[in-house]
Design a protein around this motif. Structure first.
Motif, mmCIF file in Angstrom:
data_model
loop_
_atom_site.group_PDB
_atom_site.id
_atom_site.type_symbol
_atom_site.label_atom_id
_atom_site.label_comp_id
_atom_site.label_asym_id
_atom_site.label_seq_id
_atom_site.Cartn_x
_atom_site.Cartn_y
_atom_site.Cartn_z
ATOM 1 N N ILE A 121 0.864 -1.180 0.000
ATOM 2 C CA ILE A 121 0.000 0.000 0.000
ATOM 3 C C ILE A 121 0.899 1.228 0.000
ATOM 4 O O ILE A 121 1.739 1.388 0.890
ATOM 5 C CB ILE A 121 -0.932 0.002 1.223
ATOM 6 N N LEU A 122 0.731 2.091 -0.994
ATOM 7 C CA LEU A 122 1.504 3.325 -1.101
ATOM 8 C C LEU A 122 0.549 4.497 -1.113
ATOM 9 O O LEU A 122 -0.367 4.544 -1.937
ATOM 10 C CB LEU A 122 2.354 3.333 -2.383
ATOM 11 N N GLY A 123 0.766 5.418 -0.199
ATOM 12 C CA GLY A 123 -0.085 6.596 -0.138
ATOM 13 C C GLY A 123 -1.547 6.260 0.052
ATOM 14 O O GLY A 123 -2.417 6.971 -0.437
ATOM 15 N N GLY A 124 -1.833 5.158 0.743
ATOM 16 C CA GLY A 124 -3.206 4.754 0.996
ATOM 17 C C GLY A 124 -3.843 3.959 -0.135
ATOM 18 O O GLY A 124 -4.997 3.566 -0.048
ATOM 19 N N LEU A 164 -5.003 2.343 -8.910
ATOM 20 C CA LEU A 164 -3.836 2.662 -9.752
ATOM 21 C C LEU A 164 -4.105 3.797 -10.705
ATOM 22 O O LEU A 164 -3.179 4.443 -11.179
ATOM 23 C CB LEU A 164 -3.380 1.402 -10.489
ATOM 24 N N ILE A 165 -5.383 4.010 -11.007
ATOM 25 C CA ILE A 165 -5.772 5.159 -11.816
ATOM 26 C C ILE A 165 -7.038 5.757 -11.217
ATOM 27 O O ILE A 165 -7.784 5.078 -10.525
ATOM 28 C CB ILE A 165 -5.993 4.797 -13.312
ATOM 29 N N ALA A 166 -7.256 7.022 -11.494
ATOM 30 C CA ALA A 166 -8.441 7.694 -10.976
ATOM 31 C C ALA A 166 -9.640 7.350 -11.851
ATOM 32 O O ALA A 166 -9.503 7.049 -13.042
ATOM 33 C CB ALA A 166 -8.225 9.205 -10.960
ATOM 34 N N ALA A 167 -10.818 7.401 -11.252
ATOM 35 C CA ALA A 167 -12.045 7.169 -12.010
ATOM 36 C C ALA A 167 -12.270 8.352 -12.949
ATOM 37 O O ALA A 167 -11.996 9.495 -12.600
ATOM 38 C CB ALA A 167 -13.228 6.991 -11.074
#
Length: 168
Positions: A121-124, A164-167
């Motif tokens: 987990i990186l940065g939440g 891993l990507i934003a919606a």
């Protein structure tokens, strides 16, 4: 003086009625200083280095020679009173200055720079975790564009779920 030591790190224990208790106490503090939040110059040396500064530590290799004979895999620390050794325990973690990474003892050997984890987990955001269901490959349909769009949409949804990507 009794030769009783602590179970995990082999630290000398004080005994009732013991004369010069400060010697045992100071020895225990010296060994703790080596083992707690350990930082070593290098991992896997078989021959003790020549240039020594008090407080410097190394991880002894598998075939030690000289003053390190019989101390395979141990933490070796140079002190004003000579070499001190701490036997490694499974899970022990040290920072290797030479490798600029962690070294971990697995119970039989030291592993340098390898991270073993079930989740990352990186940065939440979960970067790695349990395997997800497979995404079906496009079948030989009549409309290739529609199948490609469905597959791409499924991939994007999986990446969004993992953070891993934003919606969109």
């Amino acid at each position: 003086m009794s030769d009783e030591t602590s179970t995990r790190l082999g630290l000398p224990l004080l005994q009732p009625g013991q004369a010069q208790k400060e010697l045992s106490h100071n020895e225990a503090l010296t060994l703790l200083d080596m083992a707690v939040q350990a930082s070593v110059e290098a991992v896997g040396l078989d021959t003790p280095p020549e240039a020594l500064l008090p407080g410097a530590c190394w991880i002894v290799g598998a075939a030690p020679r000289g003053a390190w004979r019989g101390q395979a895999q141990a933490l070796a620390g140079w002190t004003a009173g000579g070499w001190r050794f701490v036997a490694p325990q499974p899970g022990m973690l040290v920072w290797s200055k030479a490798d600029r990474t962690d070294a971990r003892f697995d119970g039989s050997r030291w592993t340098v720079g390898t991270l073993a984890a079930s989740h990352l987990i990186l940065g939440g955001f979960a970067m790695l975790g349990p395997p997800r269901p497979a995404i079906a490959a496009p079948a030989n349909g009549s409309t290739i564009d529609a199948e490609a769009r469905t597959t791409i949409t499924t991939i994007l949804a999986a990446l969004q779920t993992l953070g891993l990507i934003a919606a969109a």
